[in-house]
Motif scaffolding. Structure first.
Motif, short mmCIF file in Angstrom:
data_model
loop_
_atom_site.label_atom_id
_atom_site.label_comp_id
_atom_site.label_asym_id
_atom_site.label_seq_id
_atom_site.Cartn_x
_atom_site.Cartn_y
_atom_site.Cartn_z
N VAL A 191 -1.45 7.45 5.81
CA VAL A 191 -1.70 8.48 4.91
C VAL A 191 -0.54 8.76 4.00
O VAL A 191 -0.86 8.94 2.75
CB VAL A 191 -2.13 9.69 5.51
CG1 VAL A 191 -2.32 11.03 4.67
CG2 VAL A 191 -3.21 9.51 6.56
N ALA A 242 -0.36 5.74 1.36
CA ALA A 242 -2.07 6.20 0.61
C ALA A 242 -1.52 7.49 -0.53
O ALA A 242 -2.10 7.04 -1.75
CB ALA A 242 -3.02 6.46 1.41
N GLU A 243 -1.15 8.50 0.02
CA GLU A 243 -0.95 9.65 -0.99
C GLU A 243 -0.11 9.18 -2.35
O GLU A 243 -0.21 9.77 -3.25
CB GLU A 243 -0.42 10.99 -0.25
CG GLU A 243 -1.57 11.58 0.68
CD GLU A 243 -1.16 12.73 1.57
OE1 GLU A 243 -1.90 13.38 1.97
OE2 GLU A 243 0.21 12.71 1.61
N ALA A 251 -7.25 0.67 3.21
CA ALA A 251 -6.46 1.19 4.25
C ALA A 251 -6.74 0.05 5.29
O ALA A 251 -7.85 -0.22 5.82
CB ALA A 251 -6.97 2.55 4.92
N VAL A 306 -7.20 8.59 5.85
CA VAL A 306 -6.86 8.08 4.54
C VAL A 306 -8.05 8.79 3.57
O VAL A 306 -7.83 9.35 2.62
CB VAL A 306 -6.68 6.63 4.29
CG1 VAL A 306 -6.86 6.60 2.83
CG2 VAL A 306 -5.48 6.37 5.03
N VAL A 336 -11.80 4.37 -0.91
CA VAL A 336 -10.89 3.71 0.25
C VAL A 336 -11.83 2.70 0.75
O VAL A 336 -13.19 2.59 1.09
CB VAL A 336 -10.75 4.75 1.30
CG1 VAL A 336 -10.13 4.30 2.44
CG2 VAL A 336 -10.10 5.99 0.75
#
Ligand code: TUI
Length: 308
Positions: free
Chosen positions: A113, A116-117, A129, A150, A158
């Motif tokens: 995560v 991803a952020e 992901a 995610v 995603v």
């Protein structure tokens, strides 16, 4: 968003994802992806141009961020006006603004995560992901836990990856909130894939427990088929007298030996845990059809799972 018919990406696999495979997947309505792996700009330019000859559909280039040629590949995809760039093995944040300005959709592979952020903040178009069921370089989390976390954290699309080898996996990924899937191991066994026949046969005959992870000691865990090479690597890694340099020397050339020479003793054959689900070698178009038919049938029948 990408101009493709089906939400299925073919993963950018080092020594596997060449122009012919990418074009076949794109022609079948998925997103074919060329791997830039550790190659220089001349090699990747030729791959892109060959792919353009074989398809007029969108395709992508995967940039492995540990590549010694990363800076020239970063420029090349802009010059060649590649439609989609995916990245692996690092954080591509610093390149994202430039790619977006060139009109490229940027879709980094993320193992957590937090990363991803970071890439969403840097302007990524979407993320992939990828769970640890995948072949190749992997993160800590598995697909089932990673994807919904995610999805919850991000507002961009995603794509789920890791362990998805048929319509059941695809339907499950969509249920987790993914907008599409990326698949590697199954496409490795596409007729159009140029790897050595031995590699494909090893995947087709693999069972559920036939992959293993090595490389954790050096911070780059890699999943591959269990072979004499991977067992020897694991043994060396467990020996306290082995240096990182010894391991690098031992590993050099192993991917080429596996994918090009079919060297069963000293080759490395990266593959995901879903290798046990891959039953045959068939055209990329049949693979896409199988994912889509399997997935749609399951989703159509899903109300039957609920009792009044
Ligand atoms: O990249 C992959 N799979 C790969 S790359 C590869 S070549 C290679 N060979 C030996 C050692 C290392 C690479 C073979 N297979 N998948 C995508 C992926 N990306 N998996 C994990 C990651 C990742 C890891 C860390 C993405 C971002 C990241 O960020 C760390 C940071 O820099 O913050």
């Amino acid at each position: 968003m990408l101009g493709i018919e089906y939400p299925i990406f073919q993963g950018g696999m080092a020594w596997v994802s060449e122009a012919k495979l990418a074009a076949a997947v794109s022609n079948a309505g998925g997103l074919g992806i060329i791997s830039a792996m550790n190659a220089n700009a001349d090699y990747v330019r030729k791959q892109i141009r060959d792919c353009k000859q074989m398809t007029d559909k969108p395709f992508g280039v995967n940039i492995m961020l540990l590549s010694p040629f990363v800076e020239e590949i970063v420029q090349l995809v802009c010059e060649e006006k590649v439609k989609v760039v995916t990245t692996g093995a690092g954080n591509p944040a610093k390149y994202i603004p430039m790619w977006r300005e060139a009109g490229i959709a940027v879709i980094p592979v993320v193992p957590s995560v937090a990363i991803a952020e970071r890439v969403e903040r840097a302007g990524a178009t979407a993320v992939i992901a990828e769970g640890g069921e995948s072949g190749g370089h992997i993160g800590e989390l598995n697909t089932m836990a990673l994807v919904p976390q995610v999805v919850d954290a991000l507002s961009i699309p995603v794509i789920a990856a890791g362990g998805i080898a048929d319509g059941r996996g695809m339907a499950a990924a969509l249920m987790l909130g993914a907008d599409g899937v990326q698949c590697g191991t199954r496409f490795l066994c596409a007729t159009e894939c140029q790897v050595h026949e031995v590699y494909k046969q090893k995947v087709v005959s693999a069972g559920d427990t036939d992959t293993m992870v090595t490389g954790r000691s050096g911070g780059h865990p890699v999943r591959a088929l269990k072979t004499p090479f991977t067992r020897k690597f694991a043994k060396l890694e467990a020996d306290p007298s082995t240096t990182q340099e010894d391991l690098n020397n031992f590993g050099t050339g192993a991917l080429r030996r596996g994918s090009q020479e079919g060297d069963e003793a000293m080759g490395c054959f990266m593959a995901g845990q879903s290798a046990g689900l891959v039953k045959r070698i068939e055209p990329a178009a049949d693979i896409i059809k199988d994912y889509m038919e399997g997935c749609c049938k399951l989703l159509q029948n899903s109300p039957l799972l609920i009792q009044d």
